[in-house]
Every structure is written in C-alpha cells, then in structure tokens.
Design an enzyme around this catalytic site. Structure first.
Site, PDB file in Angstrom:
ATOM      1  CE  LYS A 111      48.853  40.068  56.642  1.00  0.00           C
ATOM      2  NZ  LYS A 111      48.136  41.168  57.142  1.00  0.00           N
TER       3      LYS A 111
HETATM    4  N1  GLU Z   1      46.107  44.348  56.509  1.00  0.00           N
HETATM    5  C1  GLU Z   1      45.269  44.590  57.635  1.00  0.00           C
HETATM    6  C2  GLU Z   1      45.623  43.667  58.778  1.00  0.00           C
HETATM    7  O1  GLU Z   1      46.698  43.123  58.831  1.00  0.00           O
HETATM    8  C3  GLU Z   1      43.791  44.554  57.256  1.00  0.00           C
HETATM    9  C4  GLU Z   1      43.322  43.233  56.788  1.00  0.00           C
HETATM   10  C5  GLU Z   1      41.879  43.269  56.294  1.00  0.00           C
HETATM   11  O2  GLU Z   1      41.226  44.270  56.428  1.00  0.00           O
HETATM   12  O3  GLU Z   1      41.459  42.236  55.763  1.00  0.00           O
HETATM   13  O4  GLU Z   1      44.886  43.517  59.706  1.00  0.00           O
END
Ligand code: GLU
Length: 425
Positions: A111
């Site tokens: 993240k």
């Molecule tokens: N931001 C989304 C999540 O927290 C998608 C993450 C992704 O697709 O890599 O799951």
C-alpha cells in the site's frame, strides 16, 4: 525468548498488529512466523517536489510499503489523502496481505500514497504529483514485483499517469504494473464496479445464510465514491431498499427507498462528484454520521477507517454490517457490536472484489487478451460467494466471529508459504 509484540501510536497500525497477534495466538502460530509476519519486507518514503499552479514549489510526502511477498508480487492501492503516512500505509499493506491470501489470488500485500488534499489540487497539480510519485517508486514496482492500484481519491486517470511515466522511463509499455486502468487503455471491463459488486455480493450471501430475502431488505451505505455507489446500485438492482446514502456533504435518507441510479447521475454531474444539493421525494438531509444509526437491516460503511468506534457503536441499530471500507469498525466497536449480536462481514473479505478484479485485469494485461464483462463478473461472483462461504463455515466450526475466522484462514496460507520458501539471509 517470547516474541516482543510491536505496538504503534498510529491507531490503524496498532489495530492491524493487535488483530494479527490475537489471530496468531488463537491459531498457535510459531514464534518465528509471528516475528516475520508482524514486520514489513520493505518501506519506502519519498519526497516529491511539485511546481504548483501559482509558481511556488511544494514538497509532498509519498510512501510505498511492501508487507509480505511470500505468495506473489505485492498488491495494493495508492491513496491521496491528508492523513497518509508511513504507519497508515504499513497497516493497510498488512491488510492487503491477508486480503489477497483470503481471496486465493497469487499476491502479497502492499500500500502507498501521497499526503495531500486532492480537493485543493488542480488537475495539473495532481498529474505532477502522480508522475513524481511514479518516478520515485519506479525502482520497486513492476508486473512481477509490486502492482499498485487505485485507492482513496485515486482512479483510472492516476493509474494512466503512473503507467505512462514508468513506461517512458523504461522505454517499453508496462501495462501490467498498475491495475484499475480505464477500459480503453489496458483496463478491464468490470473492474470499476468490482469492489462494490463484491460488497453487495457479501451482503446478499449473508442475508441468504440468515434466511432473509434481499428483496425489501433495508440498507444504508456510507460513502458515495467508487465502492459506495456500486454497492448501493447492485443491492438496489437486486431489490433491496437502499434508504440512505452519504458523502462528505452529509447523509440523504428516504425511509421508502432512494432512486440510486438517479443519485449516481446527480453525483456524476456535480463538478466534484458530490451529493451536495441532492434531493428526491421523501428525502431528509441528515448529518453524515447519523446514517450509521438508522434502523436498517444492513449497514455498509464504505467511506474511511474508524467510522464506527467506541464513541458511537452503542447507537448502531443495524443487524448486519458489511465493511466496504478498510477498517471502518474499530476493535472497541467490534466488542460493543458483538454484545448486540450484530454480524459483521470483515473488510478484507467484503471489499476483496476490488483486488480480485485487479487480478483479472493483470492476467488479461499479461496475456494481451481481454475478457467480456460477463465473464469477468461471473468469475468475480463465483470467487466472492465461495470465499464468503469458506469464512462463514470456518467461523461456525471454530465458534469465532467472522473477522477472526477470516484472519485465521488468511494468515495460515501466508504462513505456509513463508515456511515453504524459507528465510533467505
Ligand atoms: N485499493 C483496493 C483495496 O484496498 C484495491 C487494491 C488492488 O486492486 O490492488 O483493496
């Protein structure tokens, strides 16, 4: 020597660690695995100088955390928000590791993001921040290393700026490094609605196992961004009565049910995609937080973390909560809600449709061959339904809440992979 447990001053990271340690203890996970999995593989902090529209230069803080990659390339979003910091990214990266593991897709967790307020930025400023971030995280991202995606306040346009910057730096097209791209540029049909469809699928599966008909079930959805809109729309299309929606401008409540397609059209026409000024026959305007306390069957918090907390959990009247956002219910609130017998479908199960959809997009990008929307949604529905069932059954078998069950299933899969791959010094 017993494991020294990590703690954090950051609420989100502290919660992520506490949840992990509690599940690890319940599973009897070995100390070395607890030690490894409570830390992140890599944490990168960058400074992004940006020339603002008024000619001044401002430096923005950017981050990318890779929690664990035993199961595959790191995966997870990049968010633009004033509260983004390293600890928050680490907490959310950890959550992504469990989310991908539970979903059964071949990824680890990651993240990142930029500490900024997108509401105060022009399009040009946003582009310069995004490209600056791309250039600085370039050494650690790649289709087989770390694959970012949209998150809070980022979407298709940001993914294209990121992809374009890195493709130009590397001198070759790199579509599979970022997911959540527009359909016209290596994106996938179905990805936009994937998270919300997944949240709605969990809500409908839950209603099914408790013997309640989705038709006429009352629903309140907090947050009207990408996740909230498609959660509301999908439930509305299946006959549920969505009685309340909200965004930063407040909550909009109609006990007889809202016309969700009209609300979406309204928000789309607003310059900042907000519900400001939205009205329909029978709609009452409430404070945003009041939506959480309405007498509904299902509450879907699809905004930010910590929405339901120690201060307000007692006031929740919903029987079921399906967590569209990451971390919308704090552990203290969990305890209060457990006493009220509220059933909660945890975030990393409920909102995993997004990353499962990202996995489909990545597969298509690597193959250079695209699926139909029908194929995409069919596979998504199948995986979400199976995963919901797996966690529901495991929770029953172990006599634990769904959140604990989801953690246990997810941690076990990562722990097995770490054990098998071993520790490379
Ligand atoms: N931001 C989304 C999540 O927290 C998608 C993450 C992704 O697709 O890599 O799951």
């Amino acid at each position: 020597m017993p494991v020294v447990k990590r703690t954090s001053n950051n609420v989100l990271l502290d919660i992520a660690l506490k949840n992990f340690y509690a599940a690890a203890e319940e599973m009897g996970l070995e100390d070395d695995l607890i030690e490894i999995l409570s830390h992140s593989d890599r944490k990168l902090a960058v400074s992004i100088p940006v020339v603002m529209d008024d000619g001044t230069t401002k430096v923005f803080n950017g981050y990318r955390v890779q929690h664990n990659s035993a199961l595959g390339p790191n995966k997870g979003g990049l968010r633009f928000h004033p509260e983004v910091c390293m600890d928050e990214c680490e907490a959310l990266a950890m959550l992504m590791t469990w989310k991908c593991s539970l979903a059964g897709i071949p990824y680890g967790g990651g993240k990142g993001g930029v500490e900024c307020n997108p509401l105060e930025l022009s399009k040009g400023e946003k582009e310069r921040i995004t490209r600056g971030l791309a250039a600085r995280i370039e050494p650690i991202v790649g289709a087989w290393t770390d694959v970012p995606a949209p998150d809070v306040n980022t979407g298709g346009q940001e993914m294209i700026w990121l992809m374009d910057t890195i493709s130009k730096m590397r001198g070759n097209m790199e579509p599979a490094i970022f997911t959540g791209k527009p359909i016209s540029l290596w994106g996938s049909k179905g990805r936009t609605q994937a998270t919300g469809v997944g949240v709605a699928t969990c809500a409908m599966e839950l209603l099914k196992v408790v013997g309640k008909d989705v038709k006429g079930a009352t629903v309140a959805v907090q947050g009207f961004g990408n996740v909230g809109t498609f959660t509301a729309l999908t439930l509305h299309e299946h006959g549920a009565k969505v009685v309340a929606i909200s965004d930063i401008t407040g909550a909009y409540y109609a006990p007889e049910g809202l016309d969700i397609p009209a609300a979406i059209a309204f928000a789309n026409a607003h310059p900042k995609k907000l519900l400001e000024g939205f009205t329909q026959p029978g709609v009452k305007k409430l404070d945003g937080e009041e939506l959480l306390f309405l007498p509904v069957d299902v509450l879907c918090p699809c905004a930010l973390e910590g929405a339901v907390n120690a201060k307000n959990a007692e006031k929740v009247q919903a029987k079921f909560i399906v967590e569209g956002a990451n971390g919308p219910v704090t552990p203290e609130a969990d305890e209060v809600l457990a006493k009220k017998n509220v059933i909660i479908v945890p975030d990393f199960l409920a909102n995993s449709g997004g990353v499962i959809g990202s996995y489909f997009e990545w597969c298509q990008d690597l193959a250079g061959f695209f699926w139909t929307e029908e194929e995409y949604l069919k596979r998504l529905n199948q995986i979400m339904t199976e995963n919901f069932k797996r966690v529901w059954d495991y929770a029953k078998e172990k006599n634990v809440k769904m959140r604990r069950a989801a953690f246990m299933v997810a941690i076990q899969r990562v722990a097995d992979a770490v054990r098998m791959r071993g520790t490379f010094l």
